[in-house]
Each structure stands twice: as C-alpha cells, then as structure tokens.
Design a protein around this motif. Structure first.
Motif, short mmCIF file in Angstrom:
data_model
loop_
_atom_site.label_atom_id
_atom_site.label_comp_id
_atom_site.label_asym_id
_atom_site.label_seq_id
_atom_site.Cartn_x
_atom_site.Cartn_y
_atom_site.Cartn_z
N GLU A 9 0.82 -1.21 0.00
CA GLU A 9 0.00 0.00 0.00
C GLU A 9 0.85 1.27 0.00
O GLU A 9 0.61 2.21 -0.75
CB GLU A 9 -0.93 -0.01 1.22
N ARG A 10 1.91 1.28 0.84
CA ARG A 10 2.72 2.49 0.99
C ARG A 10 4.14 2.39 0.46
O ARG A 10 4.88 3.38 0.47
CB ARG A 10 2.81 2.87 2.48
N LEU A 11 4.54 1.18 0.01
CA LEU A 11 5.95 0.96 -0.30
C LEU A 11 6.17 0.33 -1.67
O LEU A 11 5.33 -0.42 -2.16
CB LEU A 11 6.56 0.01 0.74
N LYS A 12 7.33 0.63 -2.24
CA LYS A 12 7.85 -0.10 -3.39
C LYS A 12 9.07 -0.88 -2.91
O LYS A 12 9.92 -0.31 -2.21
CB LYS A 12 8.26 0.86 -4.51
N LEU A 13 9.14 -2.15 -3.26
CA LEU A 13 10.28 -2.98 -2.93
C LEU A 13 11.05 -3.20 -4.22
O LEU A 13 10.55 -3.83 -5.14
CB LEU A 13 9.81 -4.30 -2.30
N VAL A 14 12.24 -2.61 -4.29
CA VAL A 14 12.98 -2.50 -5.54
C VAL A 14 14.39 -3.08 -5.40
O VAL A 14 14.88 -3.29 -4.28
CB VAL A 14 13.09 -1.03 -5.98
N GLN A 15 15.04 -3.30 -6.53
CA GLN A 15 16.44 -3.75 -6.50
C GLN A 15 17.31 -2.62 -5.96
O GLN A 15 17.14 -1.45 -6.34
CB GLN A 15 16.89 -4.14 -7.90
N VAL A 16 18.21 -2.94 -5.05
CA VAL A 16 19.14 -1.96 -4.51
C VAL A 16 20.25 -1.77 -5.53
O VAL A 16 20.89 -2.74 -5.96
CB VAL A 16 19.73 -2.43 -3.16
N THR A 17 20.46 -0.52 -5.96
CA THR A 17 21.45 -0.21 -6.99
C THR A 17 22.41 0.87 -6.50
O THR A 17 22.27 1.39 -5.39
CB THR A 17 20.77 0.30 -8.28
N ARG A 66 17.70 -9.22 -2.08
CA ARG A 66 17.63 -8.08 -1.16
C ARG A 66 16.92 -6.94 -1.85
O ARG A 66 17.34 -6.47 -2.91
CB ARG A 66 19.04 -7.64 -0.75
N TRP A 67 15.80 -6.51 -1.27
CA TRP A 67 15.02 -5.40 -1.81
C TRP A 67 15.33 -4.11 -1.05
O TRP A 67 15.52 -4.13 0.17
CB TRP A 67 13.54 -5.66 -1.65
N GLY A 68 15.32 -3.01 -1.75
CA GLY A 68 15.31 -1.70 -1.12
C GLY A 68 13.87 -1.34 -0.81
O GLY A 68 12.96 -1.64 -1.58
N ILE A 69 13.67 -0.70 0.34
CA ILE A 69 12.34 -0.26 0.75
C ILE A 69 12.25 1.23 0.42
O ILE A 69 13.01 2.04 0.97
CB ILE A 69 12.10 -0.49 2.25
N THR A 80 16.27 -1.83 3.85
CA THR A 80 16.27 -2.99 2.97
C THR A 80 15.68 -4.17 3.72
O THR A 80 15.60 -4.17 4.95
CB THR A 80 17.68 -3.39 2.46
N LEU A 81 15.26 -5.15 2.96
CA LEU A 81 14.87 -6.43 3.54
C LEU A 81 15.06 -7.48 2.48
O LEU A 81 15.13 -7.17 1.29
CB LEU A 81 13.43 -6.42 4.05
N PHE A 97 16.04 -7.71 7.80
CA PHE A 97 15.56 -6.37 7.47
C PHE A 97 16.19 -5.33 8.37
O PHE A 97 16.65 -5.64 9.47
CB PHE A 97 14.03 -6.30 7.59
N GLU A 98 16.22 -4.10 7.87
CA GLU A 98 16.59 -2.94 8.69
C GLU A 98 15.90 -1.72 8.12
O GLU A 98 15.60 -1.67 6.92
CB GLU A 98 18.10 -2.75 8.78
N LEU A 99 15.64 -0.76 8.98
CA LEU A 99 14.89 0.43 8.59
C LEU A 99 15.52 1.65 9.26
O LEU A 99 15.96 1.58 10.41
CB LEU A 99 13.44 0.27 9.07
N HIS A 100 15.55 2.77 8.53
CA HIS A 100 16.06 4.02 9.10
C HIS A 100 15.23 4.37 10.35
O HIS A 100 14.00 4.26 10.33
CB HIS A 100 15.94 5.14 8.05
N PRO A 101 15.88 4.81 11.43
CA PRO A 101 15.15 5.10 12.68
C PRO A 101 14.00 6.11 12.54
O PRO A 101 13.04 6.04 13.29
CB PRO A 101 16.23 5.64 13.60
N SER A 102 14.09 7.00 11.57
CA SER A 102 13.00 7.98 11.37
C SER A 102 11.69 7.29 10.99
O SER A 102 10.63 7.90 11.09
CB SER A 102 13.36 8.97 10.27
N TYR A 103 11.77 6.04 10.55
CA TYR A 103 10.58 5.33 10.09
C TYR A 103 10.17 4.19 11.02
O TYR A 103 9.27 3.42 10.69
CB TYR A 103 10.82 4.81 8.66
N TRP A 104 10.84 4.08 12.17
CA TRP A 104 10.48 3.06 13.14
C TRP A 104 9.08 3.31 13.71
O TRP A 104 8.63 4.45 13.79
CB TRP A 104 11.48 3.02 14.29
#
Length: 178
Positions: A9-17, A66-69, A80-81, A97-104
């Motif tokens: 709904e809110r995210l695209k899971l994409v190749q990390v480049t 590994r996807w970029g979030i 990423t996850l 997975f890991e997420l930037h703290p601003s989005y926890w």
C-alpha cells in the motif's frame, strides 16, 4: 532472471542499486541500526558500494534477494529487507531487514515483511521462512511473533560482531501456518 519488483500500500520494494549507495550508507553507518545486525557499522561509502554489489551477486547466484524499501509518497529509500541463505531446492530461506530510525514504529517493516512472506511462499514456493535475531532485539522479536513466527531456540555463539561472539534466537514460519 529479472529482479522481482513488489509493491504494498505504501511501499515499493525494488532492487538496490548504485543510486541507493548514499541512503544505504546513511542507514548502515548508524550504530543503533547495526547494534543487532550481526555486522559492524559501515565506515565508508566504499563499504556500502561493495555490499550493494554483493546483493547483486547473491541474486544472480540464486542464493538470496535483497530489496530496497522505498516510500511511494516521497520516493525515499528507508531500508532494505530480503531473503538470506535462499535454497529453492530445499524450499527455505531466512528473512532479514533494517529500517532508518525515522521510520520506526510506523508499520513499514511489518508491511514489507508481509509482502516478502507472501512472495516467498506463493511465488517462489518456499515451505520454511527462518529469522535469526539477537535475544536483546525486542522490536524484531515482537514483529516476528506478531507475524506468526515461532521461536525455535537459541543458537549459541552464532553471530560475530564487535570482536566477540553472540548468541542468537532462531524463529521460523512454515507455509501451512499462514
């Protein structure tokens, strides 16, 4: 093989480049992120670049994805996850997975992990999804349990970080349990 691009709904899971190097470094250079990650914080952009290159090699060798979030609303790379230790023949992988703290604490990780679980069981045909985490990583443990993962036990001295070995907990989710 084409990289699987997924959406929630809110995210695209994409190749990390290479386009994501700076954002990835910004996340993985933070001690609060890597504290329970099983690796030390990144010290340079070059380290981030090498890890991103390893994501591509791992995917091309069918050993992981590994996807970029990325947020749909602002297009921000927030973490990423992915699937580690992917073994399609044995129908298993481990999720990380890991997420930037601003989005926890906003439900982004849960949203992304649910989509990876769906993709893994429905499209890849996996039977088992594992997860390894530090016993002190309460947020990840709570998330895994909320998503139906069962704690299987402790792996003694399983993770090496900060020049010492650490115990880990192993969790799993089986396809019939969904």
């Amino acid at each position: 093989m084409e990289f699987p691009k997924l959406e929630t709904e809110r995210l695209k899971l994409v190749q990390v480049t290479k386009d994501h190097i700076e954002s990835f470094y910004e996340i993985m250079s933070r001690d609060e992120i890597t504290k329970y990650y099983g690796m030390d914080s990144l010290k340079s952009i070059e380290e981030a670049s090498r890890i991103i290159e390893s994501f591509e090699r791992t995917f091309n060798n069918n050993r992981g994805i590994r996807w970029g979030i990325v947020t749909k609303d602002k297009g921000e790379f927030i973490g990423t996850l992915g699937l580690n230790n992917l073994n399609k023949w044995s129908k298993k992988a481990e999720i990380g997975f890991e997420l930037h703290p601003s989005y926890w604490k906003k439900g982004y990780t849960s949203e992304a992990v649910k989509e990876i679980i769906r993709y893994s069981f429905d499209e890849i045909g996996l039977y088992r999804m594992g997860a390894v985490t530090y016993p002190q990583n309460s947020p990840s443990i709570l998330l895994l349990k909320k998503l139906g993962f069962s704690e299987e036990g402790k792996l003694r001295g399983y993770l090496y970080q900060g020049n010492q070995s650490h115990d880990a907990l192993i969790f799993s989710l089986l396809q019939p349990e969904l």
